[in-house]
Design a protein around this motif. Structure first.
Motif, mmCIF file in Angstrom:
data_model
loop_
_atom_site.group_PDB
_atom_site.id
_atom_site.type_symbol
_atom_site.label_atom_id
_atom_site.label_comp_id
_atom_site.label_asym_id
_atom_site.label_seq_id
_atom_site.Cartn_x
_atom_site.Cartn_y
_atom_site.Cartn_z
ATOM 1 N N UNK B 176 0.859 -1.188 0.000
ATOM 2 C CA UNK B 176 0.000 0.000 0.000
ATOM 3 C C UNK B 176 0.888 1.228 0.000
ATOM 4 N N UNK B 177 0.567 2.167 -0.876
ATOM 5 C CA UNK B 177 1.298 3.430 -0.873
ATOM 6 C C UNK B 177 0.523 4.423 -0.031
ATOM 7 N N UNK B 178 1.185 4.940 1.017
ATOM 8 C CA UNK B 178 0.528 5.870 1.939
ATOM 9 C C UNK B 178 1.176 7.237 1.813
ATOM 10 N N UNK B 179 0.339 8.269 1.697
ATOM 11 C CA UNK B 179 0.864 9.627 1.565
ATOM 12 C C UNK B 179 -0.025 10.586 2.313
ATOM 13 N N UNK B 180 0.574 11.718 2.699
ATOM 14 C CA UNK B 180 -0.236 12.802 3.240
ATOM 15 C C UNK B 180 -1.070 13.364 2.102
ATOM 16 N N UNK B 181 -2.307 13.722 2.412
ATOM 17 C CA UNK B 181 -3.216 14.140 1.339
ATOM 18 C C UNK B 181 -2.715 15.403 0.646
ATOM 19 N N UNK B 182 -1.908 16.217 1.351
ATOM 20 C CA UNK B 182 -1.391 17.440 0.756
ATOM 21 C C UNK B 182 -0.032 17.249 0.092
ATOM 22 N N UNK B 183 0.513 16.061 0.193
ATOM 23 C CA UNK B 183 1.823 15.810 -0.410
ATOM 24 C C UNK B 183 1.868 14.386 -0.973
ATOM 25 N N UNK B 184 1.122 14.155 -2.034
ATOM 26 C CA UNK B 184 1.054 12.785 -2.571
ATOM 27 C C UNK B 184 2.407 12.249 -3.011
ATOM 28 N N UNK B 187 4.935 9.939 -0.430
ATOM 29 C CA UNK B 187 4.389 8.702 0.116
ATOM 30 C C UNK B 187 5.445 7.659 0.417
ATOM 31 N N UNK B 188 5.062 6.691 1.235
ATOM 32 C CA UNK B 188 5.939 5.545 1.499
ATOM 33 C C UNK B 188 5.194 4.273 1.116
ATOM 34 N N UNK B 189 5.937 3.286 0.697
ATOM 35 C CA UNK B 189 5.336 1.988 0.378
ATOM 36 C C UNK B 189 5.347 1.134 1.639
ATOM 37 N N UNK B 190 4.185 0.665 2.029
ATOM 38 C CA UNK B 190 4.072 -0.158 3.238
ATOM 39 C C UNK B 190 3.864 -1.605 2.790
ATOM 40 N N UNK B 191 4.849 -2.462 3.042
ATOM 41 C CA UNK B 191 4.700 -3.862 2.599
ATOM 42 C C UNK B 191 3.849 -4.681 3.570
ATOM 43 N N UNK B 192 3.506 -5.875 3.170
ATOM 44 C CA UNK B 192 2.725 -6.766 4.026
ATOM 45 C C UNK B 192 3.505 -7.061 5.297
ATOM 46 N N UNK B 193 2.788 -7.039 6.427
ATOM 47 C CA UNK B 193 3.432 -7.298 7.716
ATOM 48 C C UNK B 193 3.896 -6.036 8.407
ATOM 49 N N UNK B 194 3.601 -4.881 7.814
ATOM 50 C CA UNK B 194 4.071 -3.613 8.383
ATOM 51 C C UNK B 194 2.917 -2.613 8.480
ATOM 52 N N UNK B 195 3.158 -1.528 9.216
ATOM 53 C CA UNK B 195 2.156 -0.477 9.393
ATOM 54 C C UNK B 195 2.843 0.882 9.371
ATOM 55 N N UNK B 196 2.063 1.900 9.072
ATOM 56 C CA UNK B 196 2.613 3.250 9.030
ATOM 57 C C UNK B 196 1.528 4.228 9.456
ATOM 58 N N UNK B 197 1.962 5.437 9.834
ATOM 59 C CA UNK B 197 1.029 6.439 10.361
ATOM 60 C C UNK B 197 1.260 7.784 9.701
ATOM 61 N N UNK B 198 0.171 8.447 9.330
ATOM 62 C CA UNK B 198 0.241 9.859 8.937
ATOM 63 C C UNK B 198 -0.328 10.645 10.099
ATOM 64 N N UNK B 199 0.536 11.425 10.738
ATOM 65 C CA UNK B 199 0.119 12.216 11.902
ATOM 66 C C UNK B 199 -0.063 13.656 11.456
ATOM 67 N N UNK B 200 -1.281 14.166 11.578
ATOM 68 C CA UNK B 200 -1.558 15.552 11.213
ATOM 69 C C UNK B 200 -1.139 15.840 9.787
ATOM 70 N N UNK B 201 -0.292 16.859 9.647
ATOM 71 C CA UNK B 201 0.146 17.254 8.308
ATOM 72 C C UNK B 201 1.519 16.665 7.974
#
Lengths: 257, 265
Positions: B176-184, B187-201
């Protein structure tokens, strides 16, 4: 002379004001830092969690062997402080030529059975960092009072290969021996179901009937199966008790209150 | 005369249009009659409501879910939506989600709060689905098949300062590619078995192993202490006792006899 005295007074007043402002600012930034690191420090954790960990394991060496099994409960109070209780049963065989803890037929001299009852606090010092401080007492063939500190911290948590450093030290007031284990493991691979770890560690003993520092160490491997919350760790190496092998298995149950 | 007739037709047309608009306003179902079906509610339990236009309908098992529907679950609510491409959206309690877009293998979901587990169906041989979950501060674009997105508001976390909104993404299969909505682009690629967080901005954190970074996941209560972080390699002492845990400390050696003091009898 009088003018100089007045200047000194002004200077002292200015310095005092500066010190007060600095103190207030330091307190404010310290409070900010505290709030940042420990938001809601004085609030009761909702929902609370009760972790129940069952564990078992064994240690075998050329000189002696042990088997231990027990339970540990961890009850959250605030997000950063919890209560911990642990009951461990130990069986120990000793003697040269000891070969099998499950069939202690030859080479052993004595078998000791004792239980260790411990209780204390769990301090969540930083995300992923715990310090347990436990006091306790043995029953059975040992009647010692003990005090123990168990520290575990995860470094580089936001990476593919976080590293765990753990340190556990137990002091026995009956024989004055302090037993300590140190371990460093990294997550080699994390998947949806599995975590694989590798590293190294060991134990050392000092005090009481052990005149000089003795110890042992070697590489270890760990595995954790998420769906069942079961983990196992194995270590082998060499030290004062010559060759040794060690295995521990644990299972965690979590209840949200 | 002709001009009068034209005016009459125009007046009638205008009246019909006004009437239609009025009817549409009274019955939103008419206004949304052209909304495309997104799927069906395959499982419903507890309080789950569908907001369709201005109308609020209780969700029932088997009911059709349309593109544009807002799904709101109560404290005890839970719903599984089976999309027309056989992907599923599972919404936990106290959550709020809109299916913004669903056409073919292109899906966009807007999660305003709560926990959403997405299973993205990938047909063998077909083009990779374009599946995105948006939250107020993040976008999770699935290249994988099974992942959770949790959006939490009004909650503080250690080391994040005053930030009170977090999007947590936990990936179980795929990427899954995760990005802040204001800075697409950040983003970082989150592989299976992992998690990531977008905190605020902020941009997303580096991926860490599942259940260990303090991120919330589907089914876990928000704000609960990181269970696995303490459980995996929990500080249960593994130090074996010394070779003789009951051996007493050896007695101190007797003091050397200093002999008679000089001058003593």
């Amino acid at each position: 002379m009088v003018r100089m005295h007045k200047r000194l007074q002004y200077l002292a007043c200015a310095l005092a004001t500066l010190a007060c402002v600095t103190l207030v600012q330091t307190n404010a930034s310290a409070a900010g830092f505290f709030d940042d690191l420990y938001p809601g420090f004085f609030t009761i954790q909702r929902p609370g969690t009760l972790n129940l960990i069952g564990f078992t394991g064994g240690y075998v060496s050329d000189k002696y062997g042990t088997v231990q099994e027990g339970f540990q409960f961890e009850q959250s109070v605030t997000p950063y402080i919890g209560a911990v209780g642990r009951i461990t049963g130990y069986q120990l065989w000793e003697g040269e030529g000891f070969d099998n803890p499950l069939n202690p037929g030859t080479g052993h001299e004595a078998r000791l059975n004792f239980a260790r009852f411990q209780g204390g606090v769990d301090l969540n010092l930083y995300p992923g960092t715990h310090l347990f401080i436990l006091g306790g007492r043995d029953a059975g063939n040992s009647h010692a009072s003990t005090i123990e500190g168990d520290f575990s911290t995860w470094l580089f948590l936001h990476s593919l290969h976080p590293v765990n450093f753990s340190f556990s030290s137990n002091h026995n007031y009956e024989n004055s021996v302090t037993s300590t284990s140190v371990d460093l493991q990294a997550i080699v691979l994390s998947t949806r179901r599995w975590i694989f770890l590798a590293g190294g560690g060991g134990a050392f003993y000092v005090g009481g009937f052990i005149p000089d520092l003795q110890g042992q160490g070697g590489p270890d491997l760990g595995v954790y199966y998420r769906p069942w919350n079961i983990g196992a760790s194995a270590q082998a190496g060499y030290g004062a008790a010559h060759q040794y092998g060690q295995l521990s298995i644990y299972k965690q149950l979590t209840f949200f209150e | 005369m002709r001009s009068f007739h034209t005016e009459k037709i125009a007046y009638r047309t205008f009246s019909y249009l006004l009437l239609l608009l009025l009817l549409a306003a009274i019955n939103p179902a008419i206004a949304h009659a052209q909304a495309a079906p997104a799927g069906t509610a395959s499982q419903v339990s507890g309080t789950v409501q569908i907001q369709r236009g201005a109308a609020t309908i209780p969700a029932t098992q088997g009911m059709q879910i349309m593109v544009g529907d807002r799904i709101i679950t109560g404290d005890d609510g839970h719903i599984v939506v089976l999309l027309t491409d056989q992907s599923t959206l599972e919404l936990g309690d106290s959550a709020n989600m809109v299916i913004d877009q669903h056409a073919g293998s292109s899906t966009r979901v807007n999660l305003a709060g709560g926990a959403l587990r997405s299973f993205v169906n990938r047909t063998v041989g077909a083009a990779a689905p374009n599946f995105e979950v948006h939250t107020p501060n993040a976008v999770a674009a699935a290249r994988g098949t099974l992942f959770d997105v949790v959006y939490l508001l009004g909650l503080k976390r250690p080391t994040y300062g005053d930030i009170q909104n977090f999007t947590d993404v936990s990936v179980y299969e795929g990427l899954v590619n995760l990005a802040n909505i204001n800075n697409p682009a950040g983003g970082v690629s989150v592989p299976a078995g992992y998690e990531s967080t977008v905190a605020g901005t902020n941009n997303p954190s580096g991926p860490g192993p599942l259940g260990m970074t303090g991120a919330s996941a589907f089914g876990g209560p928000a704000g609960a202490k990181g269970v696995a972080a303490s459980g995996i390699l929990s500080p249960v002492s593994t130090v074996p006792p010394p070779s003789c845990p009951v051996c007493p400390e050896p007695p101190a050696p007797p003091a050397t006899n200093p002999g008679p003091a000089p001058g003593a009898p």
